[in-house]
Design a protein around this motif. Structure first.
Motif, mmCIF file in Angstrom:
data_model
loop_
_atom_site.group_PDB
_atom_site.id
_atom_site.type_symbol
_atom_site.label_atom_id
_atom_site.label_comp_id
_atom_site.label_asym_id
_atom_site.label_seq_id
_atom_site.Cartn_x
_atom_site.Cartn_y
_atom_site.Cartn_z
ATOM 1 N N ASP A 137 0.842 -1.195 0.000
ATOM 2 C CA ASP A 137 0.000 0.000 0.000
ATOM 3 C C ASP A 137 0.880 1.250 0.000
ATOM 4 O O ASP A 137 1.758 1.401 0.864
ATOM 5 C CB ASP A 137 -0.869 -0.039 1.265
ATOM 6 C CG ASP A 137 -1.933 1.046 1.279
ATOM 7 O OD1 ASP A 137 -1.671 2.138 0.729
ATOM 8 O OD2 ASP A 137 -2.999 0.812 1.854
ATOM 9 N N PRO A 138 0.662 2.186 -0.951
ATOM 10 C CA PRO A 138 1.469 3.421 -0.971
ATOM 11 C C PRO A 138 1.407 4.200 0.342
ATOM 12 O O PRO A 138 2.390 4.835 0.734
ATOM 13 C CB PRO A 138 0.841 4.216 -2.117
ATOM 14 C CG PRO A 138 0.208 3.201 -2.988
ATOM 15 C CD PRO A 138 -0.270 2.126 -2.076
ATOM 16 N N GLU A 139 0.251 4.154 1.027
ATOM 17 C CA GLU A 139 0.145 4.862 2.298
ATOM 18 C C GLU A 139 1.030 4.216 3.365
ATOM 19 O O GLU A 139 1.613 4.913 4.208
ATOM 20 C CB GLU A 139 -1.317 4.894 2.762
ATOM 21 C CG GLU A 139 -2.208 5.785 1.899
ATOM 22 C CD GLU A 139 -3.605 5.905 2.466
ATOM 23 O OE1 GLU A 139 -3.834 5.436 3.607
ATOM 24 O OE2 GLU A 139 -4.470 6.479 1.780
ATOM 25 N N VAL A 140 1.142 2.898 3.316
ATOM 26 C CA VAL A 140 2.018 2.200 4.259
ATOM 27 C C VAL A 140 3.469 2.564 3.979
ATOM 28 O O VAL A 140 4.252 2.840 4.898
ATOM 29 C CB VAL A 140 1.820 0.676 4.157
ATOM 30 C CG1 VAL A 140 2.865 -0.056 5.004
ATOM 31 C CG2 VAL A 140 0.415 0.291 4.589
ATOM 32 N N ARG A 141 3.833 2.598 2.704
ATOM 33 C CA ARG A 141 5.190 2.981 2.315
ATOM 34 C C ARG A 141 5.527 4.380 2.817
ATOM 35 O O ARG A 141 6.595 4.623 3.388
ATOM 36 C CB ARG A 141 5.317 2.926 0.795
ATOM 37 C CG ARG A 141 6.703 3.233 0.251
ATOM 38 C CD ARG A 141 6.625 3.455 -1.247
ATOM 39 N NE ARG A 141 7.936 3.404 -1.881
ATOM 40 C CZ ARG A 141 8.211 3.968 -3.048
ATOM 41 N NH1 ARG A 141 7.270 4.627 -3.697
ATOM 42 N NH2 ARG A 141 9.411 3.880 -3.576
ATOM 43 N N SER A 142 4.605 5.315 2.620
ATOM 44 C CA SER A 142 4.819 6.689 3.051
ATOM 45 C C SER A 142 4.919 6.784 4.566
ATOM 46 O O SER A 142 5.791 7.488 5.105
ATOM 47 C CB SER A 142 3.684 7.577 2.540
ATOM 48 O OG SER A 142 3.899 8.925 2.907
ATOM 49 N N PRO A 159 6.163 17.541 5.353
ATOM 50 C CA PRO A 159 5.323 16.815 4.396
ATOM 51 C C PRO A 159 6.063 16.601 3.071
ATOM 52 O O PRO A 159 6.749 17.508 2.586
ATOM 53 C CB PRO A 159 4.111 17.726 4.209
ATOM 54 C CG PRO A 159 4.603 19.098 4.574
ATOM 55 C CD PRO A 159 5.625 18.896 5.651
ATOM 56 N N PRO A 160 5.946 15.412 2.467
ATOM 57 C CA PRO A 160 6.611 15.143 1.185
ATOM 58 C C PRO A 160 5.818 15.743 0.023
ATOM 59 O O PRO A 160 5.175 15.022 -0.754
ATOM 60 C CB PRO A 160 6.638 13.613 1.125
ATOM 61 C CG PRO A 160 5.439 13.193 1.918
ATOM 62 C CD PRO A 160 5.273 14.221 2.998
ATOM 63 N N ASN A 161 5.874 17.060 -0.127
ATOM 64 C CA ASN A 161 5.003 17.744 -1.082
ATOM 65 C C ASN A 161 5.698 18.170 -2.367
ATOM 66 O O ASN A 161 5.181 18.983 -3.122
ATOM 67 C CB ASN A 161 4.344 18.953 -0.407
ATOM 68 C CG ASN A 161 5.361 19.891 0.234
ATOM 69 O OD1 ASN A 161 6.563 19.745 0.013
ATOM 70 N ND2 ASN A 161 4.878 20.837 1.026
ATOM 71 N N GLU A 166 9.252 13.485 -1.894
ATOM 72 C CA GLU A 166 8.599 12.177 -2.003
ATOM 73 C C GLU A 166 9.644 11.074 -2.132
ATOM 74 O O GLU A 166 9.523 10.003 -1.545
ATOM 75 C CB GLU A 166 7.662 12.145 -3.210
ATOM 76 C CG GLU A 166 6.345 12.862 -3.008
ATOM 77 C CD GLU A 166 5.423 12.701 -4.210
ATOM 78 O OE1 GLU A 166 5.712 11.850 -5.067
ATOM 79 O OE2 GLU A 166 4.420 13.432 -4.277
ATOM 80 N N GLY A 167 10.683 11.349 -2.941
ATOM 81 C CA GLY A 167 11.746 10.362 -3.111
ATOM 82 C C GLY A 167 12.466 10.079 -1.814
ATOM 83 O O GLY A 167 12.797 8.919 -1.507
ATOM 84 N N GLU A 175 12.179 2.696 2.051
ATOM 85 C CA GLU A 175 12.658 1.401 1.562
ATOM 86 C C GLU A 175 14.113 1.123 1.928
ATOM 87 O O GLU A 175 14.431 0.058 2.438
ATOM 88 C CB GLU A 175 12.467 1.309 0.042
ATOM 89 C CG GLU A 175 11.008 1.309 -0.382
ATOM 90 C CD GLU A 175 10.822 0.935 -1.843
ATOM 91 O OE1 GLU A 175 11.378 -0.079 -2.284
ATOM 92 O OE2 GLU A 175 10.123 1.682 -2.542
ATOM 93 N N MET A 176 15.019 2.077 1.667
ATOM 94 C CA MET A 176 16.434 1.747 1.825
ATOM 95 C C MET A 176 16.884 1.699 3.284
ATOM 96 O O MET A 176 17.461 0.707 3.729
ATOM 97 C CB MET A 176 17.304 2.724 1.046
ATOM 98 C CG MET A 176 18.761 2.269 0.968
ATOM 99 S SD MET A 176 19.877 3.630 0.577
ATOM 100 C CE MET A 176 19.704 4.682 2.010
#
Length: 260
Positions: A137-142, A159-161, A166-167, A175-176
């Protein structure tokens, strides 16, 4: 630094070079090569203030980002593997981490060096998990990225705006940094080289502060890092790091943030 007789200094330098590179030490034929033996190996690499594992991580990352010849990068990678300071799987993770903080081109240089040395040593391929084994889920990733940033940097992100933010949130921290194939303290040393090489004020100050505020890196180790980094990146770059580290040691000691 301990003073040695010229004979003892030479002997220590040759022995340390052989250990660090996992090959027979080269007999110097120029003044520069003598300085590798008599200062870099005999005095810096033999200091007790920073364990061998972080010294290898700093040396490898700096050799790559400062455009050392491939043979010198291979020397450090070989020494790390043969001495069992860093595993092959961890070096694959290190290449990915370096790519984030120094660019994918530099990450690729390290990855290719690891491949060359692994082939030279006859090592089987490292078993490392993929970046992402299954959809999520993208929300979980964020959310994971936000939480990991907070833990690593010791302060919450904004906020990743923008695409860049976002990256940072979704890949760099979502992720990393979440990958457990390389411990957090080791990721710190690679990150420190990357931000030092960038010359960017905010990453330099925030990451140096976070390295100590998190407990991953001790003040004494950070001061040794400057010397290790300086031998490969040069004294002018290291002098900048010295000033910031001294400032951040005091801020962390007093419980103050990196800025202000």
């Amino acid at each position: 630094m301990t003073m040695l007789t010229p004979e003892d200094r030479t002997a220590r330098g040759l022995a340390t070079e052989a250990e660090v590179t996992a090959r027979t030490a080269n007999e110097p034929s120029t003044l520069l090569e003598e300085s590798w033996r008599d200062f870099v190996y005999a005095e810096v690499w033999s200091r007790p203030g920073l364990p061998r594992r972080p010294r290898f991580l700093v040396a490898i990352a700096t050799a790559v980002t400062c455009n050392f010849e491939d043979s010198r990068i291979d020397d450090f990678v070989r020494g790390a593997l043969v001495g069992k300071h860093i595993s092959l799987a961890e070096l694959r993770e290190a290449a990915l981490h370096l790519a984030v903080y120094a660019g994918w081109g530099n990450g690729g240089r390290l990855d290719r060096s690891v491949s060359r040395v692994a082939a030279e040593l006859g090592l089987p391929p490292a078993e490392v998990p993929p970046i992402r084994a299954e959809a999520w889920d993208p929300e979980v990733r964020s959310r994971n990225g936000h939480n990991e940033f907070d833990k690593v940097m010791t302060f919450p992100p904004g906020p990743p705006n923008t695409p860049y933010l976002e990256g940072i949130n979704n890949f760099v921290f979502g992720e990393m940094w979440c990958r457990r194939g390389l411990d957090e303290a080791s990721r710190r040393w690679i990150t420190l080289v990357g931000v030092c090489e960038s010359g960017a004020e905010i990453p330099i100050r925030s990451h140096i502060h976070a390295a100590m505020a998190s407990g991953n890196c001790q003040p004494e180790e950070m001061l040794e890092f400057v010397l290790q980094y300086g031998t490969h990146a040069g004294w002018p770059k290291a002098s900048r790091m010295q000033m910031v580290i001294l400032e951040m040691i005091e801020k962390v000691k007093k419980g103050l943030p990196w800025h202000g």
